[in-house]
Write a protein that holds these residues in place. Structure first.
Motif, PDB file in Angstrom:
ATOM      1  N   ARG A  48       0.951  -1.189  -0.218  1.00 43.88           N
ATOM      2  CA  ARG A  48      -0.010   0.094  -0.039  1.00 43.88           C
ATOM      3  C   ARG A  48       0.743   1.368   0.013  1.00 43.88           C
ATOM      4  O   ARG A  48       1.887   1.222   0.528  1.00 43.88           O
ATOM      5  N   ASN A  50       0.195   5.848   0.117  1.00 47.29           N
ATOM      6  CA  ASN A  50      -0.403   6.952   0.536  1.00 47.29           C
ATOM      7  C   ASN A  50      -0.278   7.807  -0.537  1.00 47.29           C
ATOM      8  O   ASN A  50      -1.003   9.176  -0.785  1.00 47.29           O
ATOM      9  N   LEU A 101       3.464   2.934   6.362  1.00 46.53           N
ATOM     10  CA  LEU A 101       1.961   2.720   6.670  1.00 46.53           C
ATOM     11  C   LEU A 101       1.883   1.234   7.357  1.00 46.53           C
ATOM     12  O   LEU A 101       0.563   0.873   7.717  1.00 46.53           O
ATOM     13  N   ARG A 163      -0.915  14.078  -4.842  1.00 45.21           N
ATOM     14  CA  ARG A 163      -1.164  14.481  -3.519  1.00 45.21           C
ATOM     15  C   ARG A 163      -0.369  15.502  -2.985  1.00 45.21           C
ATOM     16  O   ARG A 163       0.858  15.825  -3.750  1.00 45.21           O
TER      17      ARG A 163
END
Ligand code: SAM
Length: 356
Positions: A48, A50, A101, A163
């Protein structure tokens, strides 16, 4: 026609209990047929992330690995212990996906740091959330870290990573330094027409702030399979751009297994590195072995086979059985990554699920 064009899975899992090749010497380390010894273990803690870097994964992310498939902390530290005690691994690099994470990260690091001999421990992170974690990571046993940073411009950062977190990353880098994690290295991938005009600015920034900058050539490891050789920014392009503003001299040190070729900037002490995996491959000196978050050993970023250690762990195998399966996996390591071979096929697992 390739297996991918046929819609077949391009990855093959090797039975971890495959019979031993009689040609493999009775060496307890991770040796291969070409005389290399793997002592540097890259551990992906999660697939994963972000961020959604355009050259890594699509905006919507990927189908993340189900939790049950991921190694538990106990399974992970058992494999790390086998690597260090039984296989001669001396360096651990935690990566991902985004390693910050992973819940329990500091605990996994602390257990790793307590092993004898004590491995060198590093982390590759995108830096988001690092500002509040850096001191704890250092206390747990991280020696140094690499932060990925492709641009110094916030609008570009938001466009590349999808982001708006540039200031977070810059704060994280300063916090890492303040926590004594040294050197803080910057990993930069330049993309043609996107940020390839920033090589000089990035090096000025790194020299001024005493960060160690390394440019990485873009590799065919994106989830979208959109990499094109003609489009990539090469080591030659990067060095030519830097030489318009800096004097670069080879650093004169034996590079050993280090992926980066390094240059001394304007007489030093600052240096800059270029990791030219595509145009100047360094496979003959590779000392790496890789473990994915779901417990698969890969002998190379571009490997098309994996060895399933999780099945052995969950099937009740002994440490020595697991160690021997790992040795078999590395014995099969190919001479090179094969990007230049006419039959090259990109691995199914993208960089984010292998661990860069
Ligand atoms: N999330 C962490 C980070 O951003 O550093 C660790 C994982 S990330 C996959 C590790 C590094 O791989 C980053 O520096 C990233 O820029 C780089 N990377 C990702 N895809 C790449 C590609 N196709 N070619 C070269 N480097 C790549």
């Amino acid at each position: 026609m390739t297996t991918t064009e046929l819609g077949l899975p391009a990855l093959r899992t090797v039975r971890a209990t495959a019979p031993r090749d009689p040609a493999r010497p009775a060496d307890r380390r991770l040796v291969d047929r070409f005389g290399r010894v793997a002592t540097d273990l890259r551990i992906s803690l999660t697939d994963r992330c972000n961020l959604r870097c355009t050259y890594c994964m699509p905006a919507e992310g990927l189908d993340w690995m189900p939790r049950a498939e991921q190694l538990t902390d106990d399974e992970l530290v058992r494999l790390i212990g086998i690597a260090v005690h039984d296989l001669g691994v001396r360096e651990l690099r935690f990566t991902g996906g985004e390693p910050l994470l992973r819940r329990g990260l500091e605990d996994v690091i602390a257990v790793s740091a307590a092993l004898t001999p004590r491995p060198d421990i590093s982390l590759t992170t995108n830096g988001v959330g690092l500002a509040r974690r850096a001191a704890r990571l250092a206390a747990a046993g991280v020696n140094r870290l690499n932060v990925s940073l492709d641009t110094l411009r916030s609008d570009r950062f938001a466009a590349i990573t999808r982001r708006d977190r540039l200031s977070d990353v810059l704060d994280g880098m300063e916090a890492a330094r303040a926590a004594g994690l040294s050197p803080v290295k910057i990993n930069t991938v330049l993309l043609r027409g996107v940020n390839d005009d920033e090589a000089v600015d990035l090096l000025r920034f790194a020299v001024a702030r005493r960060f160690e900058l390394r440019f990485i050539e873009q590799m065919p490891l994106d989830a979208q399979h959109g990499w094109q050789r003609a489009e990539m920014v090469t080591a030659g392009d990067i060095l030519a751009a830097l030489r318009t503003a800096f004097h670069l001299a080879p650093d004169g040190h034996d590079r050993g297994a280090a992926p980066a070729e390094r240059w001394v900037v304007d007489g030093g002490p600052a240096t800059v590195g270029v990791i030219a995996s595509v145009t100047r491959p360094f496979c003959s000196a590779c000392d790496r072995t890789r473990l994915t978050a779901d417990g698969q050993v890969r002998s190379c970023l571009f490997a098309r086979t994996e060895t399933d250690l999780r099945a052995l762990l969950r099937g009740g195998s002994s440490d020595e059985e697991i160690a021997d399966a790992w040795r078999t996996a590395m014995w099969g390591k190919l001479a090179g990554h094969g990007i230049d071979d006419p039959g090259f096929v990109q691995p199914d697992r993208p960089m984010s699920a292998i661990g860069g």
